[in-house]
Design a protein around this motif. Structure first.
Motif, PDB file in Angstrom:
ATOM      1  N   LEU A  83     -22.091  -8.285 -15.118  1.00 17.40           N
ATOM      2  CA  LEU A  83     -22.609  -6.923 -15.042  1.00 17.40           C
ATOM      3  C   LEU A  83     -22.773  -6.468 -13.596  1.00 17.40           C
ATOM      4  N   SER A  84     -22.376  -5.237 -13.360  1.00 17.89           N
ATOM      5  CA  SER A  84     -22.504  -4.609 -12.050  1.00 17.89           C
ATOM      6  C   SER A  84     -23.087  -3.207 -12.245  1.00 17.89           C
ATOM      7  N   TRP A  85     -23.460  -2.567 -11.138  1.00 16.65           N
ATOM      8  CA  TRP A  85     -24.006  -1.199 -11.204  1.00 16.65           C
ATOM      9  C   TRP A  85     -23.387  -0.382 -10.083  1.00 16.65           C
ATOM     10  N   PHE A 124     -29.177  -8.253 -11.835  1.00 17.25           N
ATOM     11  CA  PHE A 124     -27.763  -8.030 -11.546  1.00 17.25           C
ATOM     12  C   PHE A 124     -27.252  -9.026 -10.506  1.00 17.25           C
ATOM     13  N   GLU A 125     -26.015  -9.457 -10.716  1.00 11.96           N
ATOM     14  CA  GLU A 125     -25.347 -10.342  -9.767  1.00 11.96           C
ATOM     15  C   GLU A 125     -24.390  -9.579  -8.872  1.00 11.96           C
ATOM     16  N   TYR A 126     -23.922  -8.406  -9.357  1.00 10.56           N
ATOM     17  CA  TYR A 126     -22.910  -7.636  -8.644  1.00 10.56           C
ATOM     18  C   TYR A 126     -23.330  -6.189  -8.461  1.00 10.56           C
ATOM     19  N   ASN A 173     -29.223 -10.694   1.972  1.00 12.30           N
ATOM     20  CA  ASN A 173     -30.675 -10.722   1.751  1.00 12.30           C
ATOM     21  C   ASN A 173     -31.035 -10.542   0.281  1.00 12.30           C
ATOM     22  N   SER A 174     -30.246  -9.762  -0.427  1.00 10.01           N
ATOM     23  CA  SER A 174     -30.532  -9.479  -1.840  1.00 10.01           C
ATOM     24  C   SER A 174     -29.958 -10.528  -2.779  1.00 10.01           C
ATOM     25  N   GLY A 175     -28.968 -11.289  -2.299  1.00 14.87           N
ATOM     26  CA  GLY A 175     -28.299 -12.254  -3.163  1.00 14.87           C
ATOM     27  C   GLY A 175     -27.305 -11.628  -4.115  1.00 14.87           C
ATOM     28  N   ILE A 176     -26.933 -10.379  -3.847  1.00 10.48           N
ATOM     29  CA  ILE A 176     -26.005  -9.650  -4.721  1.00 10.48           C
ATOM     30  C   ILE A 176     -24.633  -9.560  -4.056  1.00 10.48           C
ATOM     31  N   LYS A 177     -23.573  -9.703  -4.853  1.00 10.20           N
ATOM     32  CA  LYS A 177     -22.204  -9.650  -4.358  1.00 10.20           C
ATOM     33  C   LYS A 177     -21.544  -8.325  -4.735  1.00 10.20           C
ATOM     34  N   GLY A 225     -13.905 -12.215 -12.117  1.00  9.71           N
ATOM     35  CA  GLY A 225     -13.155 -11.193 -11.398  1.00  9.71           C
ATOM     36  C   GLY A 225     -12.968  -9.904 -12.160  1.00  9.71           C
ATOM     37  N   ARG A 226     -13.580  -9.803 -13.347  1.00 11.42           N
ATOM     38  CA  ARG A 226     -13.541  -8.573 -14.140  1.00 11.42           C
ATOM     39  C   ARG A 226     -14.982  -8.194 -14.460  1.00 11.42           C
ATOM     40  N   PHE A 227     -15.268  -6.892 -14.500  1.00  9.27           N
ATOM     41  CA  PHE A 227     -16.660  -6.459 -14.477  1.00  9.27           C
ATOM     42  C   PHE A 227     -16.959  -5.336 -15.471  1.00  9.27           C
TER      43      PHE A 227
END
Length: 310
Positions: free
Chosen positions: A34-36, A58-60, A80-84, A262-264
């Motif tokens: 999941l991404s935003w 969220f990871e992405y 800093n956030s740990g988000i990619k 690699g797909r979101f």
């Protein structure tokens, strides 16, 4: 009572999902990433935007397609956030329009693609959403927009080769753009560009509801070319706040392998603006966005677990 046609299509996708899950359980083990898409947060400081995503699991993140934040500062904020970064949402206004009859406007779009592709690559992102025409201009200039846009994008292949970033073409509803409104039209556009480096799609279930016969079937038609799928409900609010069958969209996403690395799945509940780019330059309504993010991810994960239990 005989089910309505869309219900029959939902049932067909559900049956296929259950059968495939039993036949190839290993392919369904990994959950959807999941991404935003944070451009709706407007001018909010990037640290605050990323913190909102972090506390909601969220990871992405899908960043706004610009380079206004220096790349080193953006990289630090991400660390800093740990988000990619998953990728970026390209912002194709009438001032940078691949389909424009004016060469200087097409050139601005091409220069923009070069700049943003390099920026995304530096941050570790994998895709750039490309809109073949200008968002906010729903009336065609003439009958040659597709040809001009495809040729202009073909000339950008060197940028994608250099950066390693995938261009993903997004079909958008006819109220916002003048061309490429459906998956079929996006596939025709890819054929017109005719280059192996330009071969992927970005879907959006809100636009699919407006332009396709059936959301689930449209996702399945995208197949392996679908790199990213935007999520918003029928009123462009959080999933669960409208009438889209989110369960069927989730099943279709799994069937085309959207749970692969690699797909979101990217949330983009913008509201029903004819020119949604207005959100990108305004102040962030923090309380509204906090609730929107929380409601979206909680409902989607709940429905995903129900689907996965079938």
């Amino acid at each position: 009572m005989k089910p309505q046609n869309f219900v029959l299509k939902n049932q067909t996708i559900k049956k296929r999902f259950v059968e495939e899950k039993r036949r190839r359980p290993e392919s369904f083990e990994r959950r959807l990433s999941l991404s935003w898409s944070i451009w709706m947060f407007g001018t909010e400081p990037i640290d605050e935007s990323l913190e909102r995503l972090r506390r909601n699991g969220f990871e992405y993140v899908e960043i706004k397609g610009d380079t206004s934040i220096p790349k080193e500062a953006m990289k630090k904020a991400l660390k800093n956030s740990g988000i990619k970064v998953s990728g970026a949402c390209g912002m194709f206004s009438p001032q940078r329009d691949l389909s424009s009859p004016l060469e200087e406007v097409r050139k601005k779009a091409q220069d923009y693609i070069h700049e943003v592709s390099s920026y995304i690559s530096f941050l570790g992102g994998t895709y750039l959403i490309v809109v073949p025409g200008a968002v906010g201009r729903p009336d065609a200039v003439d009958g040659l927009e597709m040809e001009r846009s495809a040729e202009a994008l073909r000339q950008c292949v060197c940028h994608f080769k250099e950066s390693g970033v995938k261009p993903v073409i997004e079909p958008i509803r006819s109220a916002e753009v003048s061309l490429v409104h459906t998956v079929d039209e996006a596939l025709d556009y890819l054929d017109m560009v005719d280059d192996p480096l330009v071969n992927c799609l970005n879907g959006d279930i809100y636009h699919m509801l407006n332009g396709e016969q059936h959301v689930g079937e449209a996702i399945i038609k995208c197949g392996e070319r679908l790199v990213n799928l935007h999520i918003a409900d029928s009123n462009r609010d959080a999933p669960g706040k409208g009438q889209i069958d989110i369960d069927t969209a989730i099943m279709a996403a799994y069937l085309v392998g959207m749970n692969q690395k690699g797909r979101f799945i990217t949330f983009e509940p913008l509201g029903p603006y004819p020119d949604p780019y207005v959100l990108s330059t305004g102040p962030c309504d923090v309380s509204v966005m906090d609730r929107l993010v929380k409601d979206s991810v909680e409902y989607f994960r709940e429905r995903e677990e129900i689907v996965r239990s079938l």
